[in-house]
Design an enzyme around this catalytic site. Structure first.
Site, PDB file in Angstrom:
ATOM      1  N   HIS A  65      27.686  34.060  10.718  1.00 32.50           N
ATOM      2  CA  HIS A  65      26.769  33.741  12.134  1.00 32.50           C
ATOM      3  C   HIS A  65      25.294  33.537  11.247  1.00 32.50           C
ATOM      4  CE1 HIS A  65      23.770  35.594  14.181  1.00 32.50           C
ATOM      5  NE2 HIS A  65      24.261  34.813  15.185  1.00 32.50           N
ATOM      6  N   HIS A  81      16.875  29.940  13.089  1.00 37.29           N
ATOM      7  CA  HIS A  81      16.553  30.416  14.344  1.00 37.29           C
ATOM      8  C   HIS A  81      15.472  30.339  15.475  1.00 37.29           C
ATOM      9  CE1 HIS A  81      16.911  33.555  17.654  1.00 37.29           C
ATOM     10  NE2 HIS A  81      18.502  33.479  17.339  1.00 37.29           N
TER      11      HIS A  81
HETATM   12  O1  G3P Z   1      25.783  31.627  18.718  1.00 41.14           O
HETATM   13  C1  G3P Z   1      26.496  32.690  19.197  1.00 41.14           C
HETATM   14  C2  G3P Z   1      25.368  32.978  19.317  1.00 41.14           C
HETATM   15  O2  G3P Z   1      25.097  33.089  17.037  1.00 41.14           O
HETATM   16  C3  G3P Z   1      23.628  32.983  19.544  1.00 41.14           C
HETATM   17  O3  G3P Z   1      23.029  33.537  19.959  1.00 41.14           O
HETATM   18  O4  G3P Z   1      20.290  34.034  18.950  1.00 41.14           O
HETATM   19  O5  G3P Z   1      21.984  34.646  17.304  1.00 41.14           O
HETATM   20  O6  G3P Z   1      21.405  32.733  17.531  1.00 41.14           O
HETATM   21  P1  G3P Z   1      21.606  34.130  18.262  1.00 41.14           P
HETATM   22 CA    CA Z   2      23.433  31.020  17.346  1.00 42.87          CA
END
Ligand code: G3P
Ligand code: CA
Length: 235
Positions: free
Chosen positions: A6, A48
């Protein structure tokens, strides 16, 4: 169950930087997740947030910056002095790094409503690299996913559910020919996972950073989890 790094290996390196993606690959991650915004001059930048406050202490919005301005900002030093000098990558750079090594989950933080032309640009970048076999596009902005589907019949689409409710999600994922339903840990239940699988959708869950939750997701039979620690083992 696939462990998807992630924002790269964001538990050990500044999120959404080349250092974080390289570290995830070095750790053996088979999939990377990243977030995309668009600069004022139409470049697709991997970060992000809508602005640079959290990762660079600047109150500037990505949409108001050119790529040459954004690409010069240090987005590593906030995490540790060791990463001072890390820059915002372009989508192309991360795809070129991952090609032949890992799948890439590309999350568009917004569609054309906020970033005119972003879907065409993302689809072109993926098309040019023949990346649809190893990359997919997801978004909470379902209008953006509809545009992606219209532009590219080959597109692989992940439907990020957000606060939307399931009946609508089942209708929209069918129309989009989505490959996956991407949901939060809270939304991942035996019922939601079963209902998605019955419809032929994979289930990817965000964000799983502890062994106990990882075990629970495994028991639920989800297909993958987004994690800041892609080497994590289930309890
Ligand atoms: O794609 C899943 C997750 O990344 C969505 O939440 O806020 O981490 O982009 P965020
Ligand atoms: Ca994401």
């Amino acid at each position: 169950m696939l462990l998807i790094a992630h924002r790269g290996y964001s538990g050990k390196a500044p999120e959404n930087t080349m250092a974080a993606f390289r570290m995830a690959l070095a750790a053996g991650a088979k999939a990377l997740e990243l977030d995309v915004h668009q600069t004022k001059d139409g470049r697709l930048a991997v970060l992000h947030d809508w602005n640079l406050k959290r990762v660079a202490g600047k109150r500037r919005r990505v949409a108001a910056m050119t790529w040459s301005e954004l690409g010069a900002v240090d987005v590593g030093g906030w995490f540790s002095s060791r990463f001072h000098g890390e820059r915002v990558p372009l989508l192309e750079e991360v795809l070129d790094l991952a090609r032949g090594r890992a799948q890439v989950h590309v999350e568009l933080k917004a569609g054309s409503g906020k970033y005119p032309g972003i879907e065409e640009r993302a689809a072109r970048i993926l098309d040019e690299r023949g990346a649809w076999n190893w990359a997919m596009v997801s978004s909470f902005d379902h209008a953006a996913l509809k545009r992606i589907r219209k532009i590219s019949p080959k597109a692989r689409i992940g439907y990020l559910l957000g606060p939307a409710f399931f009946p609508k999600a089942w209708r929209e994922t069918a129309v989009l020919r989505a490959e996956s339903l991407n949901i939060s840990v809270r939304q991942a239940t035996a019922r939601s996972v079963r209902s998605a699988h019955e419809r032929g959708l994979k289930v990817f869950v965000y964000t799983v950073n502890d062994a106990k939750t990882l075990s629970r997701m495994r028991r639920l039979g989800v297909d993958g989890v987004y994690t800041n620690f892609p080497e994590m083992k289930a309890a």
